[in-house]
Design an enzyme around this catalytic site. Structure first.
Site, PDB file in Angstrom:
ATOM      1  N   ASP A 145       0.494  -1.145   0.080  1.00 23.50           N
ATOM      2  CA  ASP A 145      -0.115   0.074  -0.153  1.00 23.50           C
ATOM      3  C   ASP A 145       0.576   1.429   0.260  1.00 23.50           C
ATOM      4  OD1 ASP A 145       0.826  -0.039   2.181  1.00 23.50           O
ATOM      5  OD2 ASP A 145      -1.051  -0.728   3.397  1.00 23.50           O
ATOM      6  N   ASN A 158      -7.651  -3.060  13.922  1.00 22.89           N
ATOM      7  CA  ASN A 158      -9.840  -3.232  13.719  1.00 22.89           C
ATOM      8  C   ASN A 158      -9.201  -4.386  12.244  1.00 22.89           C
ATOM      9  OD1 ASN A 158      -8.348  -2.375  11.565  1.00 22.89           O
ATOM     10  ND2 ASN A 158      -9.498  -0.408  10.947  1.00 22.89           N
ATOM     11  N   HIS A 214      -7.468  -4.425  10.007  1.00 24.36           N
ATOM     12  CA  HIS A 214      -7.474  -4.216   8.435  1.00 24.36           C
ATOM     13  C   HIS A 214      -5.773  -4.798   8.106  1.00 24.36           C
ATOM     14  CE1 HIS A 214      -5.099  -0.378   9.307  1.00 24.36           C
ATOM     15  NE2 HIS A 214      -3.826  -1.721   9.304  1.00 24.36           N
ATOM     16  N   GLU A 222     -10.052  -2.373   5.283  1.00 23.91           N
ATOM     17  CA  GLU A 222     -10.720  -1.818   6.211  1.00 23.91           C
ATOM     18  C   GLU A 222     -12.028  -2.647   6.504  1.00 23.91           C
ATOM     19  OE1 GLU A 222      -8.119  -0.208   8.301  1.00 23.91           O
ATOM     20  OE2 GLU A 222      -8.393   1.854   7.878  1.00 23.91           O
TER      21      GLU A 222
HETATM   22  P1  PGA Z   1       2.151  -1.938  12.545  1.00 22.23           P
HETATM   23  O1  PGA Z   1       0.807  -1.797  11.652  1.00 22.23           O
HETATM   24  O2  PGA Z   1       3.192  -2.713  12.450  1.00 22.23           O
HETATM   25  O3  PGA Z   1       2.897   0.033  12.749  1.00 22.23           O
HETATM   26  O4  PGA Z   1       1.436  -1.946  14.221  1.00 22.23           O
HETATM   27  C1  PGA Z   1       0.122  -2.759  11.261  1.00 22.23           C
HETATM   28  C2  PGA Z   1      -0.619  -2.534  10.711  1.00 22.23           C
HETATM   29  O5  PGA Z   1      -1.853  -1.712  10.640  1.00 22.23           O
HETATM   30  O6  PGA Z   1      -1.456  -2.997   9.454  1.00 22.23           O
END
Ligand code: PGA
Length: 243
Positions: free
Chosen positions: A67, A136, A138, A143
Site C-alpha cells: 500500500d 481493527n 485490516h 479496512e
Molecule cells: P503496525 O501496523 O505494524 O505499525 O502495528 C500494522 C498495520 O496496521 O497493518
C-alpha cells in the site's frame, strides 16, 4: 496455518528474517510482497544484517508493496516509499528498478489501481506476501467493510487507522485520508503469506482473525482460507489465541 511462537519482538523478527531469507535463497528471483508499519522494522534490520554479512543476495529479487498513502509524493518522509528506502531498499542490493509501490501522486485513482494490479500479474504474482495486522483487523489498508475488496483499490481510511497512524505526523489532520492498497483478492493470490503480529494490543485482533468467523468486518479472517499462511507472533499477541 503454521504458527511460530516467539518469546518477544526480537525473537519474532529473527524468525521472520530467517523465513524470508530462506524464501530468497531457495528462489533467488522471488517476488516478495512487503509491508510497512512498526512491526516489520526488526525483520528489515535482520535482512539488512544478513546482506551485510554476505549471507543474502537480493540482486534478482523483485518487491511489490502492499500500500501507499494517496497524495504524498514518493520523497515525502511519511510516504511508504520513503519508509521502504530507509528501512530496507537503501541497505541491500535490491535493484532500484525492481521495487514497486503504488504511485501515491497519481491523479487518476482508478487508473493507478488497474496499473498496479496489472503490474503484479505481469510479474507472475507474489511468491511471499508479508503482512501485519491493524487493531481493527485490516490487512494492507483493507479496512473492515461489508464485502471483501478484490483488486487493488483506493480506500478512505477509518478514524481508528488515522488515529493509529497519527504518531508519524504532527497532527491527525496531516494524515492522508486515502490510500492505495492491494485488495483482499490480490493478497489471497500470493503463493505464501508471512504474517507478523506483536504486542498485547494486537491480541484481540489476532484471536478474532484466526479463531473467529470469516467476515469482511475482520478483513484478516479471510486468511483462514489461504492454503499457505505462516504466522509469527509473540506471546503477548497470542494471549487470547486458544485453539
Ligand atoms: P503496525 O501496523 O505494524 O505499525 O502495528 C500494522 C498495520 O496496521 O497493518
Amino acid at each position: 496455518m503454521k504458527l511460530y511462537r516467539a518469546s518477544n519482538y526480537e525473537a519474532l523478527s529473527r524468525i521472520a528474517a530467517n523465513l524470508m531469507a530462506a524464501q530468497i535463497t531457495l528462489k533467488p528471483d522471488s517476488v516478495i510482497g512487503l509491508a510497512t508499519g512498526s512491526t516489520p522494522i526488526g525483520l528489515y534490520d535482520g535482512l539488512a544484517a544478513k546482506y551485510a554479512a554476505g549471507d543474502l543476495d537480493f540482486s534478482r529479487v523483485t518487491t511489490v508493496n502492499l500500500d501507499e498513502y494517496r497524495g504524498l509524493p514518493a520523497g515525502h518522509e511519511q510516504s511508504y516509499s520513503h519508509f521502504m528506502h530507509s528501512h530496507l531498499f537503501d541497505r541491500i542490493n535490491l535493484p532500484k528498478d525492481r521495487c514497486f509501490l503504488p504511485d501515491g501522486t497519481c491523479a487518476d485513482a482508478e487508473a493507478e489501481c488497474r496499473r498496479y494490479e496489472a503490474l503484479i500479474e505481469s510479474l507472475g504474482g507474489v511468491d511471499m506476501q508479508l503482512l501485519g495486522i491493524g487493531h481493527n483487523g485490516h490487512i494492507g489498508f483493507n479496512e473492515p467493510a461489508e464485502a471483501f475488496a478484490r483488486d487493488t483499490n483506493c480506500v478512505t481510511l477509518t478514524r481508528r487507522t488515522l488515529e493509529a497512524n497519527q504518531r508519524f505526523f504532527r497532527s491527525i489532520d496531516e494524515v492522508p485520508k486515502q490510500a492505495f492498497t492491494m485488495g483482499i483478492g490480490t493478497i489471497m493470490k500470493a503463493r505464501k503469506i508471512l504474517m507478523l503480529i506483536t504486542g498485547a494490543d494486537k491480541a484481540e485482533a489476532l484471536a478474532a482473525a484466526f479463531c473467529g468467523p470469516i467476515t469482511p468486518a475482520m478483513p484478516a479472517s479471510i486468511l483462514q482460507l489461504h492454503p499457505d499462511v505462516t504466522l509469527v507472533a509473540d506471546e503477548a499477541a497470542l494471549a487470547q489465541y486458544h485453539v
